[in-house]
Scaffold this motif. Sequence first.
Motif, PDB file in Angstrom:
ATOM      1  N   LYS A 104       0.832  -1.203   0.000  1.00 33.18           N
ATOM      2  CA  LYS A 104       0.000   0.000   0.000  1.00 33.18           C
ATOM      3  C   LYS A 104       0.868   1.256   0.000  1.00 33.18           C
ATOM      4  O   LYS A 104       0.553   2.241  -0.658  1.00 33.18           O
ATOM      5  CB  LYS A 104      -0.931  -0.003   1.218  1.00 33.18           C
ATOM      6  CG  LYS A 104      -2.084  -0.977   1.107  1.00 33.18           C
ATOM      7  CD  LYS A 104      -2.995  -0.886   2.326  1.00 33.18           C
ATOM      8  CE  LYS A 104      -4.176  -1.840   2.198  1.00 33.18           C
ATOM      9  NZ  LYS A 104      -5.071  -1.780   3.388  1.00 33.18           N
ATOM     10  N   THR A 105       1.961   1.199   0.762  1.00 31.68           N
ATOM     11  CA  THR A 105       2.879   2.338   0.814  1.00 31.68           C
ATOM     12  C   THR A 105       3.509   2.586  -0.545  1.00 31.68           C
ATOM     13  O   THR A 105       3.623   3.730  -0.999  1.00 31.68           O
ATOM     14  CB  THR A 105       3.988   2.089   1.856  1.00 31.68           C
ATOM     15  OG1 THR A 105       3.387   1.885   3.133  1.00 31.68           O
ATOM     16  CG2 THR A 105       4.935   3.279   1.929  1.00 31.68           C
ATOM     17  N   LYS A 106       3.915   1.505  -1.219  1.00 29.73           N
ATOM     18  CA  LYS A 106       4.518   1.627  -2.549  1.00 29.73           C
ATOM     19  C   LYS A 106       3.531   2.223  -3.546  1.00 29.73           C
ATOM     20  O   LYS A 106       3.882   3.069  -4.362  1.00 29.73           O
ATOM     21  CB  LYS A 106       4.993   0.256  -3.039  1.00 29.73           C
ATOM     22  CG  LYS A 106       6.224  -0.265  -2.325  1.00 29.73           C
ATOM     23  CD  LYS A 106       6.612  -1.633  -2.860  1.00 29.73           C
ATOM     24  CE  LYS A 106       7.838  -2.179  -2.129  1.00 29.73           C
ATOM     25  NZ  LYS A 106       8.197  -3.543  -2.609  1.00 29.73           N
ATOM     26  N   VAL A 107       2.279   1.756  -3.481  1.00 28.90           N
ATOM     27  CA  VAL A 107       1.240   2.267  -4.382  1.00 28.90           C
ATOM     28  C   VAL A 107       1.008   3.752  -4.132  1.00 28.90           C
ATOM     29  O   VAL A 107       0.887   4.549  -5.058  1.00 28.90           O
ATOM     30  CB  VAL A 107      -0.077   1.478  -4.202  1.00 28.90           C
ATOM     31  CG1 VAL A 107      -1.218   2.169  -4.951  1.00 28.90           C
ATOM     32  CG2 VAL A 107       0.092   0.053  -4.698  1.00 28.90           C
ATOM     33  N   TYR A 118      -6.796  12.815 -14.950  1.00 29.59           N
ATOM     34  CA  TYR A 118      -8.114  13.042 -14.351  1.00 29.59           C
ATOM     35  C   TYR A 118      -8.294  12.337 -13.005  1.00 29.59           C
ATOM     36  O   TYR A 118      -9.317  12.538 -12.340  1.00 29.59           O
ATOM     37  CB  TYR A 118      -9.205  12.619 -15.342  1.00 29.59           C
ATOM     38  CG  TYR A 118      -9.231  13.504 -16.564  1.00 29.59           C
ATOM     39  CD1 TYR A 118      -9.757  14.789 -16.505  1.00 29.59           C
ATOM     40  CD2 TYR A 118      -8.687  13.066 -17.770  1.00 29.59           C
ATOM     41  CE1 TYR A 118      -9.763  15.615 -17.623  1.00 29.59           C
ATOM     42  CE2 TYR A 118      -8.688  13.887 -18.894  1.00 29.59           C
ATOM     43  CZ  TYR A 118      -9.224  15.158 -18.810  1.00 29.59           C
ATOM     44  OH  TYR A 118      -9.223  15.982 -19.912  1.00 29.59           O
ATOM     45  N   LEU A 119      -7.312  11.548 -12.609  1.00 31.26           N
ATOM     46  CA  LEU A 119      -7.342  10.986 -11.259  1.00 31.26           C
ATOM     47  C   LEU A 119      -7.023  12.055 -10.220  1.00 31.26           C
ATOM     48  O   LEU A 119      -7.412  11.943  -9.057  1.00 31.26           O
ATOM     49  CB  LEU A 119      -6.322   9.846 -11.134  1.00 31.26           C
ATOM     50  CG  LEU A 119      -6.586   8.578 -11.941  1.00 31.26           C
ATOM     51  CD1 LEU A 119      -5.418   7.611 -11.782  1.00 31.26           C
ATOM     52  CD2 LEU A 119      -7.892   7.923 -11.500  1.00 31.26           C
ATOM     53  N   TYR A 120      -6.309  13.101 -10.654  1.00 26.51           N
ATOM     54  CA  TYR A 120      -5.831  14.126  -9.723  1.00 26.51           C
ATOM     55  C   TYR A 120      -6.405  15.517  -9.986  1.00 26.51           C
ATOM     56  O   TYR A 120      -6.524  16.316  -9.054  1.00 26.51           O
ATOM     57  CB  TYR A 120      -4.300  14.210  -9.788  1.00 26.51           C
ATOM     58  CG  TYR A 120      -3.616  12.885  -9.587  1.00 26.51           C
ATOM     59  CD1 TYR A 120      -3.546  12.297  -8.327  1.00 26.51           C
ATOM     60  CD2 TYR A 120      -3.054  12.201 -10.664  1.00 26.51           C
ATOM     61  CE1 TYR A 120      -2.929  11.072  -8.141  1.00 26.51           C
ATOM     62  CE2 TYR A 120      -2.429  10.977 -10.483  1.00 26.51           C
ATOM     63  CZ  TYR A 120      -2.369  10.416  -9.222  1.00 26.51           C
ATOM     64  OH  TYR A 120      -1.764   9.203  -9.042  1.00 26.51           O
ATOM     65  N   GLN A 138       3.143  14.450  -8.865  1.00 22.36           N
ATOM     66  CA  GLN A 138       4.213  15.443  -8.879  1.00 22.36           C
ATOM     67  C   GLN A 138       4.771  15.631 -10.278  1.00 22.36           C
ATOM     68  O   GLN A 138       5.099  16.753 -10.678  1.00 22.36           O
ATOM     69  CB  GLN A 138       5.331  15.023  -7.918  1.00 22.36           C
ATOM     70  CG  GLN A 138       6.383  16.106  -7.695  1.00 22.36           C
ATOM     71  CD  GLN A 138       5.788  17.390  -7.143  1.00 22.36           C
ATOM     72  OE1 GLN A 138       5.064  17.373  -6.148  1.00 22.36           O
ATOM     73  NE2 GLN A 138       6.079  18.510  -7.792  1.00 22.36           N
ATOM     74  N   ARG A 139       4.870  14.546 -11.037  1.00 20.79           N
ATOM     75  CA  ARG A 139       5.348  14.656 -12.418  1.00 20.79           C
ATOM     76  C   ARG A 139       4.398  15.504 -13.254  1.00 20.79           C
ATOM     77  O   ARG A 139       4.828  16.302 -14.094  1.00 20.79           O
ATOM     78  CB  ARG A 139       5.510  13.262 -13.028  1.00 20.79           C
ATOM     79  CG  ARG A 139       6.818  12.592 -12.614  1.00 20.79           C
ATOM     80  CD  ARG A 139       6.768  11.088 -12.735  1.00 20.79           C
ATOM     81  NE  ARG A 139       6.426  10.627 -14.067  1.00 20.79           N
ATOM     82  CZ  ARG A 139       6.130   9.352 -14.344  1.00 20.79           C
ATOM     83  NH1 ARG A 139       6.121   8.450 -13.367  1.00 20.79           N
ATOM     84  NH2 ARG A 139       5.846   8.986 -15.576  1.00 20.79           N
ATOM     85  N   LEU A 140       3.114  15.348 -13.017  1.00 19.74           N
ATOM     86  CA  LEU A 140       2.128  16.169 -13.728  1.00 19.74           C
ATOM     87  C   LEU A 140       2.260  17.640 -13.338  1.00 19.74           C
ATOM     88  O   LEU A 140       2.202  18.529 -14.196  1.00 19.74           O
ATOM     89  CB  LEU A 140       0.710  15.667 -13.427  1.00 19.74           C
ATOM     90  CG  LEU A 140       0.301  14.368 -14.124  1.00 19.74           C
ATOM     91  CD1 LEU A 140      -0.949  13.786 -13.473  1.00 19.74           C
ATOM     92  CD2 LEU A 140       0.049  14.619 -15.612  1.00 19.74           C
ATOM     93  N   LEU A 141       2.448  17.900 -12.047  1.00 22.03           N
ATOM     94  CA  LEU A 141       2.614  19.279 -11.580  1.00 22.03           C
ATOM     95  C   LEU A 141       3.884  19.904 -12.157  1.00 22.03           C
ATOM     96  O   LEU A 141       3.875  21.057 -12.601  1.00 22.03           O
ATOM     97  CB  LEU A 141       2.659  19.318 -10.051  1.00 22.03           C
ATOM     98  CG  LEU A 141       1.330  19.087  -9.328  1.00 22.03           C
ATOM     99  CD1 LEU A 141       1.565  18.868  -7.844  1.00 22.03           C
ATOM    100  CD2 LEU A 141       0.384  20.265  -9.544  1.00 22.03           C
ATOM    101  N   LYS A 162       1.628   6.861  -6.724  1.00 22.11           N
ATOM    102  CA  LYS A 162       0.591   7.828  -7.082  1.00 22.11           C
ATOM    103  C   LYS A 162       1.089   9.255  -6.883  1.00 22.11           C
ATOM    104  O   LYS A 162       0.874  10.130  -7.720  1.00 22.11           O
ATOM    105  CB  LYS A 162      -0.665   7.593  -6.233  1.00 22.11           C
ATOM    106  CG  LYS A 162      -1.473   6.368  -6.642  1.00 22.11           C
ATOM    107  CD  LYS A 162      -2.716   6.239  -5.782  1.00 22.11           C
ATOM    108  CE  LYS A 162      -3.562   5.046  -6.211  1.00 22.11           C
ATOM    109  NZ  LYS A 162      -4.767   4.899  -5.355  1.00 22.11           N
ATOM    110  N   GLU A 163       1.758   9.490  -5.747  1.00 23.42           N
ATOM    111  CA  GLU A 163       2.290  10.823  -5.472  1.00 23.42           C
ATOM    112  C   GLU A 163       3.341  11.217  -6.500  1.00 23.42           C
ATOM    113  O   GLU A 163       3.436  12.377  -6.896  1.00 23.42           O
ATOM    114  CB  GLU A 163       2.883  10.872  -4.059  1.00 23.42           C
ATOM    115  CG  GLU A 163       1.845  10.965  -2.959  1.00 23.42           C
ATOM    116  CD  GLU A 163       0.946  12.184  -3.120  1.00 23.42           C
ATOM    117  OE1 GLU A 163       1.472  13.294  -3.302  1.00 23.42           O
ATOM    118  OE2 GLU A 163      -0.284  12.020  -3.096  1.00 23.42           O
TER     119      GLU A 163
END
Length: 205
Positions: A7-10, A54-56, A19-22, A14-15
């Motif tokens: 869960k931590t890896k997932v 669109y997830l973020y 961040q790459r999108l930002l 995601k983060e």
Amino acid sequence: MLEKEEKTKVSLKKEDKKQRLLDAAYHLFVEKGFRDTTIQNIVDYAGVAKGTFYLYFKDRYDIQEHVIAAQAYQLFQHAIEAIAIQCPDRFEDRVIMAVDHIIDELMENRDLLHLIRKNLSAGLFEPKLVRLLETQNSEFIKVFEQDCKASNIPISNPQLMLFMIIELAGSSCYNCILHGQPMDIMEYKPYLYKAIKAILHMEEL
């Protein structure tokens, strides 16, 4: 234990994508301008699928708000760090040092100033943007409020006073730095700092 690690890896993955999108959006908004940057441009630069966007974020305007909030946070955080290093004795000198540090960063990064435009205070006071940052920018407000209490200057509403100062500095410096109007920013600074001191002491009148 393994399930928790997965869960931590997932979550980290995601983060990382967010961040790459930002980062991609910031780069493209600066390079191409907001108007000429599409969502497809952003996801291509970030190296993620369009559906991931669109997830973020809802749309381009949503990610633009995230970018502005994040960049404003960095400016205010750097100002806090500068004050902590030099730590002037007087409250008004610490306020002016913070403003001066922010102005100097914007002078060095005019692309960032173009992006933020005259909305510097939005990163501190616009509820939606503050929520986007999970209230990180409240640290700058807390430092200001603590300094207000420690000083002997009567200030009944510290947040309102901080808003006035940031609005004055952000809007007027935008024109001075980018357009030299009504004068060059270095000529303008003494007038700005005199006005800030007057704002800080206005309740003494």
